[in-house]
Structure formats: C-alpha cells, structure tokens
Design a protein around this motif. Structure first.
Motif, mmCIF file in Angstrom:
data_model
loop_
_atom_site.group_PDB
_atom_site.id
_atom_site.type_symbol
_atom_site.label_atom_id
_atom_site.label_comp_id
_atom_site.label_asym_id
_atom_site.label_seq_id
_atom_site.Cartn_x
_atom_site.Cartn_y
_atom_site.Cartn_z
ATOM 1 N N TYR A 1 -90.844 37.509 32.919
ATOM 2 C CA TYR A 1 -90.141 38.037 32.327
ATOM 3 C C TYR A 1 -89.470 37.354 31.092
ATOM 4 O O TYR A 1 -88.565 36.257 30.841
ATOM 5 N N PHE A 2 -88.908 38.265 30.116
ATOM 6 C CA PHE A 2 -88.432 38.012 29.153
ATOM 7 C C PHE A 2 -87.197 37.553 29.486
ATOM 8 O O PHE A 2 -86.043 37.180 28.818
ATOM 9 N N THR A 3 -86.089 39.184 29.807
ATOM 10 C CA THR A 3 -84.694 39.335 30.300
ATOM 11 C C THR A 3 -84.323 38.718 31.867
ATOM 12 O O THR A 3 -85.478 38.455 32.800
ATOM 13 N N SER B 1 -93.687 30.296 23.044
ATOM 14 C CA SER B 1 -92.684 31.326 24.208
ATOM 15 C C SER B 1 -92.692 30.528 25.374
ATOM 16 O O SER B 1 -92.759 29.752 25.509
ATOM 17 N N GLY B 2 -91.112 31.731 25.875
ATOM 18 C CA GLY B 2 -90.578 30.485 27.231
ATOM 19 C C GLY B 2 -92.090 30.799 28.301
ATOM 20 O O GLY B 2 -91.746 29.822 29.155
ATOM 21 N N GLU C 1 -93.142 37.654 26.837
ATOM 22 C CA GLU C 1 -93.653 37.116 26.030
ATOM 23 C C GLU C 1 -94.412 35.610 26.777
ATOM 24 O O GLU C 1 -93.858 35.186 27.040
ATOM 25 N N ILE C 2 -95.223 36.345 25.550
ATOM 26 C CA ILE C 2 -96.557 34.803 25.541
ATOM 27 C C ILE C 2 -97.405 34.118 24.587
ATOM 28 O O ILE C 2 -97.191 33.316 23.894
ATOM 29 N N TYR C 3 -96.762 34.547 23.591
ATOM 30 C CA TYR C 3 -97.392 34.741 21.798
ATOM 31 C C TYR C 3 -96.507 33.793 21.251
ATOM 32 O O TYR C 3 -95.291 33.466 21.624
#
Length: 697
Positions: A531-533, A554-555, A546-548
């Motif tokens: 997850y981003f967060t 991306s992370g 995020e994968i873009y």
C-alpha cells in the motif's frame, strides 16, 4: 493597501503551516484550511461542500490560478460563501494527491496540477479538474461560474450530488483492487523494449512527442537491457537521448542541473522549475552511461548536476531541499534567459559573437512565446553539437577555456538577479534518491567528496528515525511531520543500499534491512503488493497501491529491486519470496503496457538474469582493496551484488547481516575475492585479473 502594516493584513488558517506552498496562500482572501478534521467538521456543521485545491510551490499554473482567482476578492467572496476550502501541498501529502488525481483521471481522462476537486464533507468527490480560469474560456468553466453552479446544485439537488459522489468513490475503491496473475517472463521485458523502440524519437532522442519528460528510468532499463542482451540499439537510444537533453535548453548550461521537462520535442524550451528528484534520477542515468561507455562527457554532466545540487539545494542540516521555482519576479524562466542587449553590456564583441555562434543565440531571441507564436527577444543557451565535436577549423584551440571564462562571467551576473523561489522543505523520498545518486557517482567516479555528502544526508534521516521512533515524510523549519509513505521507505532503502556499496559501511546496510522489515510489517497487503500508506496512517477513501512509473518510479517498483538486492546480499530467501508475490500482484496490469512500468520491468529483467554475489575480503581502507573493487564494478553484471568484509574489524557487522561471510577470509594475507552464482561458490582468488576473468562466466 496604503497605510497598512504587516499586522493589518488578514491571514487564513494556513499561516501556521510549515509548507512553503501553503504559506504562499496564507494571505489569500480565500478562507483556506489545511487538511485537518477542523475543516471537515466545519463543512458538516455549515452544510457546505469542500473545495480541495492541490498543488506545489514551484508549479507555474498553480501560481497563475492563484493570481487570477484565489487572490481576487470577488472570487474569494463567492468561494467563502459556497465552500469550505482546503489547500494541500501534493509533495507533503502524496497520499491525498494520489487518490484525487486518480479521481481526476477517471472523470476527465487526464490530470495535472493545480488539481481541483469538489467533494462532500465526508471526502467523497463529485467534480474534478485541473487549472480553472477566473472566467470561462479555453473551453473551461471559470471559477465564478463553477462556484455559483455548485452552490445552486448543492442547494437544490443535493441528493443527486451525493449519489454521484458515492458512485465515484465506489469506482475508486474498485480501481484500487488488483487482480494477481502469474510470474512475469522475458516476454514482458521484450515487449517493453519493443514499445520503447516504437515510441523513440530518432531525430531528437527521447520518447513520444512534446511535451517531453526526461523519464530516466526508461534509460536505466535500456542500459540494463544492453548489458544483459548486448543489443546495441538499446544503448544507441540512451546515448542519443542523454546527448540531446544535455545539449538542449532543458539543461542549464550556466548553473547546471536539469529543468523539469521540455515543452517541445527538441528539448529547447523547458518548463523551468528544477526538481530534486530529476537531478537524482538523471545523475544515475548519466553515471551509468559513463560506466558503460567510459566517455568523460557523461561523467562531466553527472558531476555538473551534483555540483548544482550541492551548491543550491543542500541545507545546513546536510539534507536537500525539494525544488526551485520556474518563476521569478512573476515571470516563468526570467532568471535563466538572456537578451542580446543585456549580453552586450556584459561581454565584449568577440565574446558575444563566440557565445552566439556556439549556443545559438539570436538578436530577436531563439524561442517563441507559446501563446503568440512570436519570438520573445530572449535566448535560451543550447548546443547543436557537443563542444568536443566543434570543428577546429571554425574555432581556435583555446575554445573551452574561453567559453569557461564567458560562462563564469554570465553565472556571476545571473547570481545578481532575483532568484526563483526555493521550496525549502526536505522530503525523505526525494532525499533517498539523491543519496542513491551521490553514492552511485561516488563509486563510479571514485569521488569520496560525494560519499561524504551522501553519508551526512543519510545520517540526518537515520538520526531522525532514532529520535522520532519512525520514518517521517517531511522536515521543514525544524519540525518532522507526516508519517512516511511507501516512497519514503523504498527510496531511502534504495539510497542506503547504494551508499553501502559505495562505502561498505555495514551500518547503512543494517539500516536498509531494518527499514525493509518495517515496510513489510506496515505496508504489505496479504493479497500482494505494498500500500502507499502505512497501516498506522489516516485512510482517505481507500488505501491505494501505486505501480505506475511516472516522473519518478513507483514505490512498489523500487521495492522490488530492493528486495531482490537484499535477498542476494543477505542470503535471506524470504525477501525473494516477497519479490515473487509483488510481481504477481501487478503482473496482469504490467503485461498490458510494460512501457508504463519500466522501473518494475527493469527489476524483472535483473531477476531473470544470471547474478553473482561477489564478496571482497580485505582492508577496505587499503589502495589494493579500492583498486579491486573499482575494477570489479566496471565489469560485473547489473544483476550482481558486491559485498565487502573488512578484516580490520574483529567482529564485523556483516557477519550478522550475511551469515555466509563468517567463513570467508583472506587467503595468504591478500585481498581475496569470492564469486558465487546459482547457489554455488567458486574457489577464492587473490589475483584481480583472475577474478575479472571469472566474473560473468
């Protein structure tokens, strides 16, 4: 405001914030709130929708919209009556930005900043857009009309608004889900290469048409592809692109560093802001190209970029500021461009004639205003061929020295101008990238001064973790705030791994592992992906993954590479298992269009390639050891890892990190190299030439 004092000027709720962007709006007549519960509670009590404006301090069109609307008393009055207005710095809160940018792209098919969202008090959006003029024009609704229309609909048809907001929110939650697939194969790597080849601009370098972004991870993928598959076309695309960018106006030929992107296909007319992340990623690309070609030109550009960062962006704390604005004195690019009239006052006739010939300057200017399509009277320095390739028939042998003198004169004159605004917040993720860039450059160019800067920067963040108990996203004006997101963790881990390989200081490797374990604990989704967060952070609508790989990777993409490298350095196979789950989580979406995920595909390429774990045992401070390491770096595969065991330490920390190193010692009291591949280790060797012969075989 005749007769008023500073204390007479009315401020809004942003006045107590730290963000330079939010503070830019603290004196607006719009009653701005930061993103907090007070704002949402006020909207519920007063029964008003939320007007959410997201931007950043060096964003040109954010400034335009602010001047047109948010500083206008008439528009502000309408907004204050209709909305509770919230300002967000996208660089401070990328989690909020990611969610609502996804909304904007879903509803309009595009996105960008300033990002404009109107939503219900429970954070559910029903309108999305980007720049909105004061009055309707360019086919865009104006702020006055939008505000009045929203107020009318909110009063007369609120149920329809809430139904729409609910529907949009459900679509966002659905979009956030990923459908796991199979492991990715060489097929996706080949498709990525094919798509990049098809979009490559043979004439100007780069990919696609205008506007053109540097997108360095495309180039890093191509260089890995070249080294593993020996396809010259991949390297040719990189070289042409790096050459074209560094000769174009997107590169600052006076103060160095790169502007954010080019508005044209020739890399001439840039959007003039300078971002820390661009400097970091482009340094990695130019340094890698030097490592392959041994062409000093790429070394000079990389060193120039880092010279700019160290001179302009480096804070007293040892970390780096975020960006320099595109605008100064209210005009975009004013700090960087030159009129012939001004140059005549600075240079003598011979110097001006030489500068004009070499850097393509014109009396009426060498670029056109985008709106009027007329020449502006100003010039952007750019080259049509490299200085080293200029004909000796046209220029004397003292050309470079003369140009150095002229550029130095212009630099000193330019320093007297009003400088662009500096966004002085310190972001963990972008600093992770610059630590990686400094470390990579230090290792490749044998620049210990770069190592010292990278180490001081890394220590600043490591000390903050020890003081605060966790990794935070933003430091500004003496305060840490906002829990770290996946980019903060993944980019900092990336930087620490690179710093370890540049210094062989085990402490940095240990901290990278600690952060990786913390990232897995707080960000991992059991269905796959990060997850981003953090699980400890506020949830906005839904947790996104995020994968873009956009302007920066991306992370998740950087994490894939981190896990791969750490598994090979430490021998911990659990990290490789997470690698497999991570690529499976996004494999279906990556297979559709791998060109949008080049950093991830680069990691896939390395995971599929032959790798070697190379351990060098000896006195890491000795010249012999340094020579061995430098030679090995120049020939080993990008899929390999380099580990050092310092025999000067009685209890090396590397023993705890990579247990297999306990049994690897010097032979005959000489620097010794252990080369392992496919879970099998060769006999140790003390001869550098023998080790070089064995590597890659």
């Amino acid at each position: 405001m005749q007769g008023s004092t500073v204390t007479d000027i009315k401020t809004n709720k942003l006045i107590d914030e730290k963000s330079p962007y939010l503070l830019q709006h603290a004196y607006n007549p719009v009653n701005w709130y930061p993103w907090n519960e007070e704002a949402f509670e006020k909207a519920k009590i007063e029964n008003k929708p939320i007007f959410l404006s997201i931007g950043y301090s060096t964003c040109h069109w954010c400034h335009v919209m602010a001047h047109e609307s948010f500083e206008d008393d008439e528009v502000a009055k309408l907004m204050n009556e209709a909305f509770v207005s919230i300002k967000v710095d996208r660089e401070e809160r990328p989690d909020i930005d990611n969610i609502y940018m996804t909304v904007c792209q879903m509803l309009t098919g595009s996105g960008g900043w300033p990002l404009t969202i109107i939503m219900t008090p429970d954070k559910k959006p029903f309108f999305a857009g980007t720049y909105i003029p004061k009055t309707s024009k360019y086919g865009r609704i104006g702020m006055r009309e939008l505000t009045n229309k929203t107020k009318e609909l909110w009063s007369e048809d609120k149920d329809r608004i809430f139904d729409s907001a609910e529907h949009i929110s459900e679509r966002i939650k659905e979009a956030a889900k990923n459908s796991p697939g199979d492991l990715l194969s060489e097929e996706v790597v080949e498709l990525c290469f094919k798509q990049l080849s098809n979009s490559y601009d043979n004439k100007n370098g780069g990919f696609g048409n205008s506007p053109k972004f540097p997108t360095p991870h495309n180039l890093l993928f191509l260089m890995n592809y070249y080294r593993i598959n020996k396809d010259q076309k991949a390297l040719d695309m990189v070289i042409k692109t790096l050459d074209s960018m560094s000769m174009g106006g997107i590169y600052d030929h006076i103060g160095y560093g790169f502007h954010r992107y080019s508005t044209d296909e020739k890399w001439l007319l840039p959007h003039f802001e300078k971002m820390l992340y661009d400097q970091a990623m482009l340094t990695l690309a130019y340094a890698d190209c030097y490592n392959i070609t041994k062409n000093d030109y790429y070394k000079e550009i990389a060193e120039g970029i880092l010279g700019y960062c160290n001179r302009v962006l480096l804070s007293k704390e040892g970390a780096f500021y975020s960006a320099e604005d595109a605008d100064s004195e209210g005009e975009e690019g004013k700090f960087y461009v030159w009129s012939i009239k001004e140059l005549r006052d600075i240079l003598d006739d011979q110097e001006l004639e030489l500068l004009s010939r070499v850097y393509n300057l014109k009396e009426n200017g060498n670029f056109k205003d985008e709106a009027t399509r007329r020449f502006t009277g100003y010039n952007i320095l750019h080259l049509k061929e490299k200085l080293s390739e200029l004909s000796h028939d046209k220029y004397d042998d003292n050309l470079n020295n003369t140009l150095d003198k002229i550029r130095d004169t212009l630099f000193k004159k330019r320093e007297q101008r009003v400088h662009p605004h500096m966004d002085d917040k310190i972001l963990t993720d972008w600093n992770g990238l610059i630590i990686a860039a400094l470390s990579k450059a230090a290792a490749i160019f044998n620049r210990e001064d770069f190592t010292k800067v990278a180490s001081k920067c890394a220590d600043f963040f490591i000390n903050s973790i020890e003081d605060n108990g966790s990794l935070f996203h933003r430091y500004c004006k003496g305060q840490w705030n906002i829990l770290g997101n996946i980019d903060d963790y993944s980019f900092m881990i990336f930087g620490l791994i690179e710093l370890y390989e540049a210094t062989f200081n085990d402490r940095y490797l240990k901290k990278a592992i600690d952060l990786m374990n913390e990232q897995i604990k707080n960000f991992w989704d059991d269905e796959g992906g990060f997850y981003f967060t953090s699980s400890n952070e506020e949830e906005v609508l839904t947790r996104m993954k995020e994968i873009y790989d956009g302007a920066i990777p991306s992370g998740n993409s950087i994490t894939f590479l981190n896990l791969l490298r750490l598994s090979r350095i430490t021998g911990n196979t659990e990290y490789e298992e997470y690698c497999e789950k991570l690529q499976k989580a996004f494999s279906n979406i990556i297979k559709e269009s791998p060109i949008a995920y080049t950093q991830m595909v680069s990691g896939i390429l390395l995971s599929l390639s032959k790798s070697e774990e190379i351990v060098v045992v000896g006195d890491i401070s000795s010249d012999e050891f340094k020579n061995y390491v430098s030679s090995i770096r120049s020939v080993c595969s990008p899929a390999s890892v380099l580990v050092a065991k310092n025999t000067n330490e009685s209890h090396p920390l590397i023993h705890e990190i990579a247990d297999y190193t306990r049994y690897q010692d010097k032979v005959d009291d000489k620097t010794t190299i252990y080369i392992c591949r496919n879970f099998t280790c060769n006999e140790p060797v003390t001869s550098l030439s023998e080790a070089i012969r064995m590597i890659g075989k």
